[in-house]
Structures are given as structure tokens and as C-alpha cells.
Scaffold this active site. Sequence first.
Site, PDB file in Angstrom:
ATOM      1  N   GLY A 191      -7.816  -7.588   3.967  1.00  0.00           N
ATOM      2  CA  GLY A 191      -8.684  -7.610   5.142  1.00  0.00           C
ATOM      3  C   GLY A 191      -8.172  -8.376   6.341  1.00  0.00           C
ATOM      4  CB  CYS A 204       6.415 -41.622 -10.689  1.00  0.00           C
ATOM      5  SG  CYS A 204       7.194 -42.959  -9.773  1.00  0.00           S
ATOM      6  CG  HIS A 238     -13.257  -9.306   4.083  1.00  0.00           C
ATOM      7  ND1 HIS A 238     -13.700  -8.606   5.163  1.00  0.00           N
ATOM      8  CD2 HIS A 238     -12.136  -8.725   3.662  1.00  0.00           C
ATOM      9  CE1 HIS A 238     -12.869  -7.614   5.391  1.00  0.00           C
ATOM     10  NE2 HIS A 238     -11.906  -7.672   4.489  1.00  0.00           N
ATOM     11  CG  MET A 268      -2.636  -7.812   9.096  1.00  0.00           C
ATOM     12  SD  MET A 268      -0.991  -7.443   8.589  1.00  0.00           S
ATOM     13  CE  MET A 268      -1.209  -6.935   6.938  1.00  0.00           C
ATOM     14  CE  LYS A 283      -3.896  -0.356   2.067  1.00  0.00           C
ATOM     15  NZ  LYS A 283      -4.571  -0.859   3.251  1.00  0.00           N
ATOM     16  NE  ARG A 320      -5.742   2.949   4.067  1.00  0.00           N
ATOM     17  CZ  ARG A 320      -6.511   2.675   3.020  1.00  0.00           C
ATOM     18  NH1 ARG A 320      -7.776   2.352   3.199  1.00  0.00           N
ATOM     19  NH2 ARG A 320      -6.026   2.705   1.816  1.00  0.00           N
ATOM     20  CE1 TYR A 328       8.884 -39.983 -15.887  1.00  0.00           C
ATOM     21  CE2 TYR A 328      11.028 -40.244 -16.934  1.00  0.00           C
ATOM     22  CZ  TYR A 328       9.996 -40.755 -16.152  1.00  0.00           C
ATOM     23  OH  TYR A 328      10.078 -42.017 -15.642  1.00  0.00           O
ATOM     24  NE  ARG A 354      -5.292  -5.030  -3.298  1.00  0.00           N
ATOM     25  CZ  ARG A 354      -5.800  -5.254  -2.106  1.00  0.00           C
ATOM     26  NH1 ARG A 354      -5.016  -5.332  -1.068  1.00  0.00           N
ATOM     27  NH2 ARG A 354      -7.090  -5.373  -1.916  1.00  0.00           N
ATOM     28  CB  SER A 407      10.742 -43.581 -12.073  1.00  0.00           C
ATOM     29  OG  SER A 407       9.700 -42.706 -11.693  1.00  0.00           O
TER      30      SER A 407
HETATM   31  C1  PEP Z   1       6.566 -43.435  -4.380  1.00  0.00           C
HETATM   32  O1  PEP Z   1       6.900 -44.124  -3.426  1.00  0.00           O
HETATM   33  O2  PEP Z   1       6.872 -42.255  -4.526  1.00  0.00           O
HETATM   34  C2  PEP Z   1       5.732 -44.024  -5.457  1.00  0.00           C
HETATM   35  C3  PEP Z   1       5.441 -43.331  -6.517  1.00  0.00           C
HETATM   36  O3  PEP Z   1       5.226 -45.255  -5.229  1.00  0.00           O
HETATM   37  P1  PEP Z   1       3.960 -45.528  -4.305  1.00  0.00           P
HETATM   38  O4  PEP Z   1       3.354 -44.231  -3.972  1.00  0.00           O
HETATM   39  O5  PEP Z   1       3.044 -46.395  -5.092  1.00  0.00           O
HETATM   40  O6  PEP Z   1       4.583 -46.233  -3.157  1.00  0.00           O
END
Ligand code: PEP
Length: 878
Positions: free
Chosen positions: A102, A838, A453, A104, A23, A93, A858, A337, A770
Site C-alpha cells: 500500500g 557486551c 493497511h 505506492m 508483483k 500497478r 560470544y 507473494r 570484551s
Molecule cells: C560499552 O561501552 O560498550 C559498554 C558495554 O559499557 P557501558 O555501556 O557501560 O559504558
Amino acid sequence: MTDRYVYDLSEGSAEMKPLLGGKGAGVAEMKRLGVPVPDGFTVTTEACVDTMTRKGEWPEDLESQVWDGLKRLEERTGRVLGDDKKPLLVSVRSGAVISMPGMMDTILNLGISDDTVEAIAKEAGNERFAWDCYRRFIQMYGEVVEGIDAHIYEDALTALKEKKGVESDTDLSADDLKGLVDTFKKLSNEQLGGNWTTDPREQLMRAVDAVFRSWLNPRAFVYRKANKIPDDLGTAVNVMQMVFGNRGDTSATGVCFTRNPATGEKELYGEFLVNAQGEDVVAGIRTPRSLAEMEEVLPEAYHDLIDTMKKMESHYRDMQDMEFTVENGKLYLLQTRNGKRTAAAALKVARDLVDEGVITKEEALMRIEPAQLDQLLHEAIDPDHSEQPVAEGLPASPGAAVGEAVFDADVAAERGAKGEKVVLIRFETTPDDIHGVIVSQGVLTAHGGMTSHAAVVARGMGKPCVAGARGIKIDAKAATLTIGDTVIHEGDMITLDGSTGEVFASGLKLIPPQINADFQEVLSWADEIRRLGVEANADNATDAAKARELGAEGIGLCRTEHMFFGADRLPAMHEMITADTPEERQAAVDKILPMQQDDFEGIFTAMKGLPVTVRLLDPPLHEFLPNLVEQSLKVQKMENQGADAGELDKERRLLAQVKKLHEQNPMLGTRGCRLGMLYPEIPDMQARAIIRAVLSVLKKEGETVQIHIMIPLVFTPIELETHRRIVQQAIDEEFESAGTKVDVKIGTMIELPRAALVADKIAEVADFFSFGTNDLTQTTLGISRDDAENGFLTEYLRTKVLKDNPFASIDQEGVGQLVAGAVEKGRKTNPELSVGVCGEHGGDPDSIHFFNKTGLDYVSCSPFRVPIARFAAAQAVI
Ligand code: PEP
Ligand code: MG
């Protein structure tokens, strides 16, 4: 030299935001650009931080710097705080670096007192105005600075209105208000045991201190936690000369956006109230009028406002959210803002600003909060229904919400935390309701506008919200909502459509979210820029198709265990587990094979042309077996009843297996590749089912998937070598009998610390890695991933032993070190190694930044997080 804690408005600029708060810096920048703003000074965020570190005691010199700032302001304005001839009135303010609408506190009209009120009335030529300011001041100061319960004042005001037979505050006369001031003073003094302060100078100091303290109020903590704002930033305090929107019919106050923050359309958007003060608009006490109507009521100020809006948007090169006040026809800006907006609006504004040549695609991408895109991935009401809405309000935040009606934020917080679906219904939400809003499916209010709000907070969180629904009566005590003849009680189902403002008195069916052209366009920019591949975790054909539709470039994790849990497969699993000889076991496994093949065919058809990583069976075997106690009871019962000998024998053998396989710590037991080490028939069968499905899809579709077979929970290369051998032999035999072959990659999950530490050796026998960061987090921190959030982890997060939940956002320092080390080691011995992740972290924007930096190829995440991951991966390289 002492620290500098106070800056005049003319000394500030937008760049000084960390010091002056959003502000303070915003107003200073407007002043620099010649936009009319009230004069004032800012007490820095550093002053607040230093006060917090001193446990509430002001740093030396701060008080004298505030006095000096005030003195300079008095000189510039020709007015003096507390003077009975030309009194100065100020607003005090809060202004954090990252806006917390809102959350604070603010105090207006400071400087009004018994000594000054007459002078103010005289100068304004309006006695009613002066007394209205006075009663507002006592109310705000009492609540914010002295912590007096708001109800004390509200009840007195309501009683007065009832006595006078009027509905609105504006219908009270000057004399009424004068009387009310007396009542308020009496009440305040009573509450404070006679210690009510009347000296404006002392009040100023206490007000500044109260704003500092408001950084630490519970709702601000909750808001910061929900929005990942650090707790140690502190707030600045802006002391500015008051301008009055409540000075009569040529005065007004309002809020406007330079574009529509719900849709992103370039159109007029805002609200105002004639003869009102700032808080009236945002707090939703009176329902405001649309900005378009201001042209008629206050034409000159309106045109100035439109010009200023254009000017500020082109200066900041982004949509602005502004607060203004008109005093006697003259416009003042109080704040500007970058406007908070829905995800849909964020995309549209970004796309339009790029089209308008204002910003680059990279800048546009950086302005979009990937997690916010969740909103677009929100559900909507299935249009195929015949229900009539029972009420309609403002479409304050898009998306549909279904849940049980709840009328109290605490109840919502309690039930929502248990995973129950609730819709919070309030007359109007206040910042104190934030904990209830966070866990609700959506919010419904009877009062307040698009900038109330409830609306602002819900939009930021991507929660559906219908605000200001007319004709609904809420009785919070009785926990009922009455609309005409319809009465909704606590626990009844209710549906809100935050995109249309409709309310339905039943639980309607919702449909999955849609991705529009803006989303697609901006996503395509992200795809041009990002380096990381984005794949999905999917283990059935429907999820696979969804993932592909959302832009997944493959499946990075297909968990095969659910394929064993089906009712048609469990008996065969039991047979396999209880088999006495390899032949018996093979016979049981052979029954499962065609079912597995069928599952895979569905997934591979949906993903043809793309890579699919199938992970071999992971969970401990006991999960497929009945519970020990239940099975014992069953056998006992059969024995007592003299059951058939053959049946009894079968159940006894099962019981013996249950006992044999029972483990105290199954998560650290016979699971993952350890199953295949003990029962090689399992990986053999899975490999055959996979290859048969791959070849079958190739035959039927003329195209198939790039198949990757993944071995879980390995900690030594020997486990991987053993599995490779089993799997490769099955693959070769299947190819041979089919007379065709395709390329197959065999790799492993890295999800145990030891695997990460010996990754160089494992990589010698792996085509890919992975990272299973769920298990890697569990085993590195020694925290059970299934119990953590119910236990001490919540406390650890609250007390900041841990900054983030390590199961949601990767612990870069610890687990991250293992990941980075394993990538480096793995690539050293196998330069061809492809590397992904993963675990759940694959869809978390902060973790994605880390994975990009670490050089992964990936990430793989749940289908609905794929678009978010595509964005985050692009932001990671910008
Ligand atoms: C993990 O352990 O991150 C995984 C992807 O396998 P899960 O969640 O099936 O154990
Ligand atoms: Mg795992």
C-alpha cells in the site's frame, strides 16, 4: 544497443524479481504454471531507477517500448486502448522488489473515457458497472497522477449519497453514477485549471510516470526506513488487462493467505467483497466477508481458488498471500507473494513446514526475521483484572498496548518521538499515517479488515492493532472516541489487546511476554547450529533469572555502578570520595562491601553453574556527588543560617570535592579503570565482595558461578597490570581466609581505539577481552553516545551521511576494523584469550553476523534480546 525496459508477462518468471518486482515476477510465474492471470506487461525497476537518476526524465526509448508493449497486448487481447467498439482497460500497478504493502500507487480502469464508456456498458450488459468504473477511474487518476486532493471526490460522493438517501456506494444507480462522473470531471478540470487529460494513451504514460514517482512519496520513504529497504531499488510498473470484480453479483474481489498469518495455523484465511474492486478490500472502505462464505456465493471460483492456493504454496514452499478477482464467476489471480506474518505465525509455519518435510531446519531458520521475534517478547494484558472491554474489533496484530489516546498521526509522531506512550486511533489508517503508527504503542481503527493497511503494517512492525472495531465513533476533529456512553478524549488512557480485539477505556497492567513451544523448538534448532555463545547483560538477580530463562549461557556484563547509587550507599560513597586519609577511605569502603556482596549473591545464585563477568566500577565519581551549583547554594544557606559547625564543615568538604572532581568532559575523564588507579580501595573492595559472594553461594548451593572480573576503559597494559595486582592480592587473601579457592579469570574491556591498537600487548596480561562497542563507537567516531540522537546524527541518517545508527548497528568499516584487528592481535600474543562483545550491538542481528565472521566467542545483550541473538547467531553460520 538500448536497454530493455519492458517485458511481456509470458517472458517473466519468479527468478526475474529484481527486474520485474515482486508483483510482476509473481504474476509471470503464475502464468508459467497455468494459473489464470490477466494478460499484461511489466516496465522494469531499472526503468524507474534510470528515470530517478535522470531526475524524472524518462530514458530514451522507454516510451516507444511501452507503446510496443501496449501494441502487443492489444493484439493478444483483440482490444484497443481508447477504442469505442472494443476498448481495452488496464490497471497500472506498482510492484517493488521487496513488498511495501500500500505504500505506492495504483491506477485501475485506465482506458475508460467518454468515448469508451458506452461500449463497456454494452459489452457488460450493465450500465451501472461501466459508470462505476468511470467514476472510480477519475477519482484514482485525479488523486494519484494529478495530485488532486482526495476529499474533493469523497465529499462529492458523500453529498450524492446523502441527496439520494442511500448508505452504500452500491445503492447508487447508473444514472446517479453518470451524474457523479460529470461532477468529477468538472471538479478535476477546475482543479487543473482546464488541463484535465481525457486521452487514454496520454493517461497511460502519465500513470506509468506517477507510479515511478510514488517510489519517492514520503510514506514510502518512511516505510523503507522502518524496514531497512534501500531507497535506490525503484519500483516496476505492471500494466495489465483489467478484470472486474465489480461487474455484479457473480463478481468479487479478495485477498487470501494459504495459512493464518496471525497464528500460522493451516486453515482458510481471507476476505472478499462481492461486486467490488481491489482497493475496496485492502483500503478498508467496506468491511469484507470471511473467505469461508465464498463457497456458498461463488462455489466454482471458490474451489478453483482453494486449488490454486495449494498449488502456489507447494510451488513456493512457503505461505502465500494472494489477491484475486472473480469476474462473472471466473477466477483470476492478480498477485502472489510470500505472506507477511506475525512472529508467532512465522515460527509455527516454519515448524510445520519442517514437520511436513517441505523445508529443512536451516531453511526454516533463514526465513525467520530475528528482529520480528520481538513481537513474541511483547507484553500482554495481565489476566488478573476485572475491567470489561468497551468495544471489540478484529485481532489484527497481537500484543497489548497501553497509552494515551491520540487521533492524529502527526500528533502521535510528535509525542511518540518524545518517548510518550500513545495509542493511535483512526477511522481507518492510510499509508500516510505510517509515521504515527511507527511510534505508537498500538493502533485502533473503526473500519477495515484483517488485511487493511493498519493491520498489515502493524503486523509487520509487531505493533498491537485492533481493526474494524464496530460501534465506535471517532471524531478526529474533536479528538474523541465515543462508544455508547463512554467518551474517550485525547490524552485519556486506553488499552488494546491485539490478540483478542478487545478495547478497554483505561490503562491496564501488562505482563511480560511468553515463549511458546514453537518458539522453544525453533530456538533449539538455532542452538544446534550456532557457533557464537550468547550471554546477557544483567546487573540484578531478577534480570539474571530472566536472562537464564530466555536461554542466556551466562552474564557477559554485570555493571556494578547501580550498586553504588542506592540511597543506603550514597552516604558511604560521599565519605569515601571526601576522605582525607587512606584509613578514612578504607573505613567508608568497608561499609559498602557487605552491600555489594549481597547484590552479587543474588545474581550468582540465579546464574550458578554459568560464567558471570563482573565489571568493576565505571562511571565518573562526580556522578555520585551533588551538583556543583546546588551544593554551593546549600553551603551558602547553611552559612547564612549559622548552621552547626560540624555539619557545615562536612558540606564544605563535599563542595570542595565537587569542585575538584568537576570535569568538562566526564565521559573522557576520571572513569573506568582510572578510578581504581586513583583509589585502589575500590577495586580491592569489589574483588573481595565478589569472591565472598562466590564462596558464599558455593557453600549454600553446592555450586557457584565461573567468575570473570573485568576492568573497564583500559588503554595501556599498565592499567590492567596494576588492577590485576590489586585484584589478585584481594582474591588470594579472601581464599586464604576462607580456606577454599575457585578459578578466577581477569580480563578487560576493549572500548578505546588505543586499546584496540595495542591489543597484542594488553592480551599478554588479560584472560579475556570484551568489546565495549558503545564506548568504542563513541570514541572512534567522536560522537557523544548520550547526545547523538538529539542532534546531528538524526540529520546524518536522514541525508544518508550514515547508513545506520552506529550505536545500534556496528559501523563495520570503522569500528569493526578496530574490533577485527584487536581480535587478531590479541590472539597472537595470547592464544587462550576468550573474546566477546557486551555493547548494545551484541543484540543486533546485523552486528551479530559481523561478530560471527570476525571470530568472536560470544555476544552479550539485554535479556529480552537473547532469543533474537540466538537466532541471528544461527543465521550467521548458515
Ligand atoms: C560499552 O561501552 O560498550 C559498554 C558495554 O559499557 P557501558 O555501556 O557501560 O559504558
Ligand atoms: Mg563502556
